[in-house]
Scaffold this motif. Structure first.
Motif, PDB file in Angstrom:
ATOM      1  N   PHE A 159      79.195 -68.115  52.161  1.00 24.77           N
ATOM      2  CA  PHE A 159      79.251 -69.453  51.575  1.00 24.77           C
ATOM      3  C   PHE A 159      78.182 -69.577  50.500  1.00 24.77           C
ATOM      4  O   PHE A 159      77.002 -69.312  50.752  1.00 24.77           O
ATOM      5  CB  PHE A 159      79.059 -70.520  52.646  1.00 24.77           C
ATOM      6  CG  PHE A 159      80.199 -70.582  53.616  1.00 24.77           C
ATOM      7  CD1 PHE A 159      81.357 -71.266  53.299  1.00 24.77           C
ATOM      8  CD2 PHE A 159      80.132 -69.929  54.837  1.00 24.77           C
ATOM      9  CE1 PHE A 159      82.412 -71.317  54.195  1.00 24.77           C
ATOM     10  CE2 PHE A 159      81.186 -69.963  55.735  1.00 24.77           C
ATOM     11  CZ  PHE A 159      82.330 -70.659  55.407  1.00 24.77           C
ATOM     12  N   VAL A 160      78.598 -69.979  49.313  1.00 28.83           N
ATOM     13  CA  VAL A 160      77.686 -70.205  48.190  1.00 28.83           C
ATOM     14  C   VAL A 160      77.686 -71.704  47.927  1.00 28.83           C
ATOM     15  O   VAL A 160      78.662 -72.260  47.420  1.00 28.83           O
ATOM     16  CB  VAL A 160      78.126 -69.414  46.958  1.00 28.83           C
ATOM     17  CG1 VAL A 160      77.190 -69.682  45.787  1.00 28.83           C
ATOM     18  CG2 VAL A 160      78.162 -67.908  47.269  1.00 28.83           C
ATOM     19  N   VAL A 161      76.589 -72.368  48.293  1.00 27.41           N
ATOM     20  CA  VAL A 161      76.550 -73.829  48.351  1.00 27.41           C
ATOM     21  C   VAL A 161      75.669 -74.387  47.246  1.00 27.41           C
ATOM     22  O   VAL A 161      74.485 -74.025  47.117  1.00 27.41           O
ATOM     23  CB  VAL A 161      76.035 -74.313  49.723  1.00 27.41           C
ATOM     24  CG1 VAL A 161      76.103 -75.837  49.808  1.00 27.41           C
ATOM     25  CG2 VAL A 161      76.843 -73.678  50.852  1.00 27.41           C
ATOM     26  N   ASP A 162      76.224 -75.272  46.458  1.00 23.41           N
ATOM     27  CA  ASP A 162      75.496 -75.977  45.400  1.00 23.41           C
ATOM     28  C   ASP A 162      74.604 -77.041  46.037  1.00 23.41           C
ATOM     29  O   ASP A 162      75.089 -77.945  46.727  1.00 23.41           O
ATOM     30  CB  ASP A 162      76.533 -76.622  44.473  1.00 23.41           C
ATOM     31  CG  ASP A 162      75.913 -77.261  43.227  1.00 23.41           C
ATOM     32  OD1 ASP A 162      74.685 -77.436  43.189  1.00 23.41           O
ATOM     33  OD2 ASP A 162      76.690 -77.599  42.321  1.00 23.41           O
ATOM     34  N   ILE A 195      75.033 -67.477  54.281  1.00 24.87           N
ATOM     35  CA  ILE A 195      74.939 -68.708  53.494  1.00 24.87           C
ATOM     36  C   ILE A 195      73.926 -68.511  52.377  1.00 24.87           C
ATOM     37  O   ILE A 195      72.771 -68.128  52.619  1.00 24.87           O
ATOM     38  CB  ILE A 195      74.537 -69.907  54.367  1.00 24.87           C
ATOM     39  CG1 ILE A 195      75.578 -70.147  55.463  1.00 24.87           C
ATOM     40  CG2 ILE A 195      74.383 -71.166  53.506  1.00 24.87           C
ATOM     41  CD1 ILE A 195      75.197 -71.241  56.445  1.00 24.87           C
ATOM     42  N   VAL A 196      74.381 -68.778  51.141  1.00 26.54           N
ATOM     43  CA  VAL A 196      73.532 -68.748  49.956  1.00 26.54           C
ATOM     44  C   VAL A 196      73.526 -70.152  49.370  1.00 26.54           C
ATOM     45  O   VAL A 196      74.584 -70.788  49.260  1.00 26.54           O
ATOM     46  CB  VAL A 196      74.066 -67.745  48.913  1.00 26.54           C
ATOM     47  CG1 VAL A 196      73.319 -67.887  47.587  1.00 26.54           C
ATOM     48  CG2 VAL A 196      73.973 -66.318  49.443  1.00 26.54           C
ATOM     49  N   SER A 197      72.359 -70.661  49.012  1.00 26.89           N
ATOM     50  CA  SER A 197      72.291 -71.941  48.308  1.00 26.89           C
ATOM     51  C   SER A 197      71.789 -71.685  46.893  1.00 26.89           C
ATOM     52  O   SER A 197      71.139 -70.680  46.622  1.00 26.89           O
ATOM     53  CB  SER A 197      71.363 -72.916  49.035  1.00 26.89           C
ATOM     54  OG  SER A 197      70.019 -72.450  48.993  1.00 26.89           O
ATOM     55  N   PHE A 198      72.126 -72.602  45.981  1.00 24.93           N
ATOM     56  CA  PHE A 198      71.616 -72.447  44.619  1.00 24.93           C
ATOM     57  C   PHE A 198      71.388 -73.814  43.993  1.00 24.93           C
ATOM     58  O   PHE A 198      72.109 -74.784  44.247  1.00 24.93           O
ATOM     59  CB  PHE A 198      72.582 -71.621  43.756  1.00 24.93           C
ATOM     60  CG  PHE A 198      73.896 -72.297  43.452  1.00 24.93           C
ATOM     61  CD1 PHE A 198      74.072 -73.055  42.295  1.00 24.93           C
ATOM     62  CD2 PHE A 198      74.971 -72.181  44.322  1.00 24.93           C
ATOM     63  CE1 PHE A 198      75.276 -73.672  42.022  1.00 24.93           C
ATOM     64  CE2 PHE A 198      76.187 -72.791  44.053  1.00 24.93           C
ATOM     65  CZ  PHE A 198      76.342 -73.542  42.897  1.00 24.93           C
ATOM     66  N   SER A 199      70.343 -73.890  43.220  1.00 27.54           N
ATOM     67  CA  SER A 199      70.056 -75.025  42.348  1.00 27.54           C
ATOM     68  C   SER A 199      69.636 -74.410  41.015  1.00 27.54           C
ATOM     69  O   SER A 199      70.471 -73.844  40.316  1.00 27.54           O
ATOM     70  CB  SER A 199      68.990 -75.929  42.956  1.00 27.54           C
ATOM     71  OG  SER A 199      67.834 -75.195  43.304  1.00 27.54           O
ATOM     72  N   THR A 238      74.195 -63.845  43.557  1.00 25.68           N
ATOM     73  CA  THR A 238      73.555 -63.606  44.852  1.00 25.68           C
ATOM     74  C   THR A 238      74.599 -63.560  45.972  1.00 25.68           C
ATOM     75  O   THR A 238      74.530 -62.711  46.870  1.00 25.68           O
ATOM     76  CB  THR A 238      72.516 -64.699  45.144  1.00 25.68           C
ATOM     77  OG1 THR A 238      71.541 -64.719  44.096  1.00 25.68           O
ATOM     78  CG2 THR A 238      71.806 -64.452  46.466  1.00 25.68           C
ATOM     79  N   GLY A 239      75.556 -64.476  45.921  1.00 21.48           N
ATOM     80  CA  GLY A 239      76.586 -64.509  46.956  1.00 21.48           C
ATOM     81  C   GLY A 239      77.430 -63.249  46.974  1.00 21.48           C
ATOM     82  O   GLY A 239      77.665 -62.662  48.036  1.00 21.48           O
ATOM     83  N   LEU A 257      82.834 -70.726  47.376  1.00 25.39           N
ATOM     84  CA  LEU A 257      81.948 -71.532  46.542  1.00 25.39           C
ATOM     85  C   LEU A 257      82.216 -73.006  46.802  1.00 25.39           C
ATOM     86  O   LEU A 257      83.356 -73.466  46.697  1.00 25.39           O
ATOM     87  CB  LEU A 257      82.186 -71.200  45.068  1.00 25.39           C
ATOM     88  CG  LEU A 257      81.490 -72.084  44.040  1.00 25.39           C
ATOM     89  CD1 LEU A 257      79.972 -71.949  44.134  1.00 25.39           C
ATOM     90  CD2 LEU A 257      81.972 -71.743  42.630  1.00 25.39           C
ATOM     91  N   LEU A 258      81.174 -73.758  47.126  1.00 24.97           N
ATOM     92  CA  LEU A 258      81.285 -75.196  47.345  1.00 24.97           C
ATOM     93  C   LEU A 258      80.377 -75.896  46.341  1.00 24.97           C
ATOM     94  O   LEU A 258      79.152 -75.803  46.417  1.00 24.97           O
ATOM     95  CB  LEU A 258      80.877 -75.555  48.779  1.00 24.97           C
ATOM     96  CG  LEU A 258      81.695 -74.853  49.875  1.00 24.97           C
ATOM     97  CD1 LEU A 258      80.852 -73.792  50.563  1.00 24.97           C
ATOM     98  CD2 LEU A 258      82.200 -75.850  50.909  1.00 24.97           C
TER      99      LEU A 258
END
Length: 498
Positions: A159-162, A195-199, A238-239, A257-258
């Motif tokens: 999961f790549v979460v914005d 789980i990957v997060s990104f900003s 990264t994801g 991607l979310l």
């Protein structure tokens, strides 16, 4: 002299049989309608519920066909355009005409097509005559066999979460967190999640972890909070890197991607982002784009999905998120077909002109159909894909209207396969709104609504928005489908805003 004479007689007989062609919605193997250029004759027995024969790489000569007679496109199971338009209309906003894609409107609705018995496609080809002289609606319907969630292979989900600042608005990150919690509870013991997060930068929150360790995964989901700007490129790089590192050949490997798709840092173009992840994306890692938010980067998310071997959906309510993550996603994680394409060959003797409704950014050159290096669409279990054509029939003619062929590759072996179906003028319903099957009429209402929203002039659909809403209300009762009842209200709302 007997041998040459006998050969001539045999050739004449073959030409006579070929000229008869298929005159009904039957298998290509039994009647062999005229094939597109380069088509392959069926070499196996019928193997799906429609009776359509499947061919596997057995080329033979065929009559040359003009490019004007053939329509070729990659299959598309996206529904994000309809989801976003629906959410906007419920909030009192007309959608941007440029964001309205008729095929995604139609594919959001239940079709009721028969399933194939195998892992390929069942093909349905039908249609109805319109009110105008010679006008008709032709429907190409495709369906894959459904799968039980318990019977699927294990999944590796990244999961790549914005978590950028824009995701802090109601209906964005809060909706994503709830959806992730729902999905974690639905996964089986063989599944794994990262789980990957990104900003403004990307961060690996949890490396690939067995779904049985639910407490760790739920805690990681709860820790997601908004910050900074939106470097979507960094998140996907990264994801995909994590998905490639943890890749399992025996599993379904997918990046999800979310995001609201509002990239504003790093590379912000879909082509630039895909160039960064092309290698990983081309090695059996598919992509699902889940869009959220009133302000939504539709074009970016749609192109990422179309070009990243994936699909795009849009959710705006907890109910929609639960449907996607608790029902559709667990059962549909596997693929039934890779690089799936459709080609429709029209008979110039009966068809004067045709127009494909939608699929503008999925069209292919005729020669790309059997070029397995050319990208098609990925289709999972139990998915329906519908393509509609506005057709102008030649006055006073009869016979075959068109033949539709779908080609795909086995998800594991990459072995190509095809199946075909033809339709005759005698099989077209006499009147679209009076005699056509209810689900075909629903498709007509949905497509006409999309055409109205993007201000397209159309000789086939002449009804006003009020008329379309009336058809939708009537069909909601006939189908007992709440989505069709909702469609009637959406059409009326659009009419009040227009």
């Amino acid at each position: 002299m007997k041998s040459p004479i006998l050969a001539c007689v045999l050739v004449a007989l073959v030409l006579l049989v070929s000229a008869c062609g298929a005159t009904s919605n039957e298998t290509a193997k039994e009647h062999e309608p005229s094939y597109p250029s380069g088509a392959e004759r069926a070499t196996t027995a019928p193997d799906d519920a429609s009776g359509a024969a499947t061919s596997r790489a057995a080329p033979s000569p065929a009559r040359s066909r003009s490019a004007d007679e053939i329509s070729t496109f990659a299959l598309d199971v996206d529904t994000a355009s309809y989801g976003y338009a629906r959410a906007g209309l419920k909030q009192g906003r007309l959608p941007d005409p440029a964001r309205v894609r008729p095929e995604e409107f139609v594919n959001a609705f239940e079709q009721g097509y028969a399933e194939p018995s195998g892992d390929g496609f069942a093909v349905q080809l039908d249609g109805a005559r319109g009110a105008g002289d010679g006008s008709a609606l032709l429907r190409v319907g495709l369906r894959t066999r459904a799968a039980e969630a318990a019977a699927r292979r294990p999944a590796n989900l990244t999961f790549v979460v914005d978590v950028s600042g824009s995701m802090g608005e109601p209906g964005r990150l809060d909706l994503v967190r709830g959806a992730l919690h729902t999905l974690v509870d639905q996964l089986g013991p063989g599944d794994q999640v990262s789980i990957v997060s990104f900003s403004d930068q990307a961060r690996l929150r949890v490396s690939m972890t067995p779904a049985s360790r639910r407490d760790e995964l739920h805690a990681a989901v709860d820790s997601l909070g908004t910050e900074g700007s939106t470097d979507l490129e960094a998140g996907l790089v990264t994801g995909y890197g994590e998905a490639a590192r943890a890749f399992r050949a025996v599993a379904t490997n997918r990046v999800i991607l979310l995001s609201d798709g509002l990239a504003n840092t790093g590379n912000t173009s879909w082509q630039g982002i895909l160039d960064r992840v092309e290698e990983q994306a081309g090695h059996g890692i598919t992509l699902l784009c889940v869009g959220v938010g009133r302000e939504y980067g539709d074009a970016l998310m749609e192109q990422l999905a179309d070009n990243g071997d994936g699909a795009a959906v849009y959710v705006s309510t907890p109910e929609e998120a639960r449907e996607i993550f608790a029902e559709r996603l667990p059962a549909g994680l596997e693929l039934r077909a890779r690089d799936a394409k459709a080609q429709v060959a029209f008979n110039p003797a009966t068809v004067g002109s045709y127009r494909l409704l939608g699929y503008e950014n999925r069209t292919l050159a005729q020669q790309d159909f059997r070029d397995d290096a050319k990208d098609g669409g990925e289709v999972g279990p139990g998915h329906s894909v519908t393509a509609l054509y506005a057709v102008r029939l030649r006055p006073g003619t009869s016979g075959q209207v068109a033949m539709a062929t779908v080609r795909w590759q086995d998800p594991d072996t990459r072995e190509p396969a095809e199946t075909s179906r033809a339709v005759d003028t005698s099989e077209l319903a006499d009147a679209l709104w009076e005699a056509a099957p209810p689900r075909l009429q629903v498709d007509a209402v949905v497509a006409a609504f999309a055409e109205r929203l993007r201000h397209t002039d159309d000789e086939l659909f002449t009804e006003s928005l009020d008329g379309l809403a009336g058809h939708a209300s009537r069909l909601a009762a006939a189908t007992e489908d709440p989505m069709v009842a909702e469609l009637a209200e959406l059409i009326r709302t659009a009419g009040s805003l227009d």
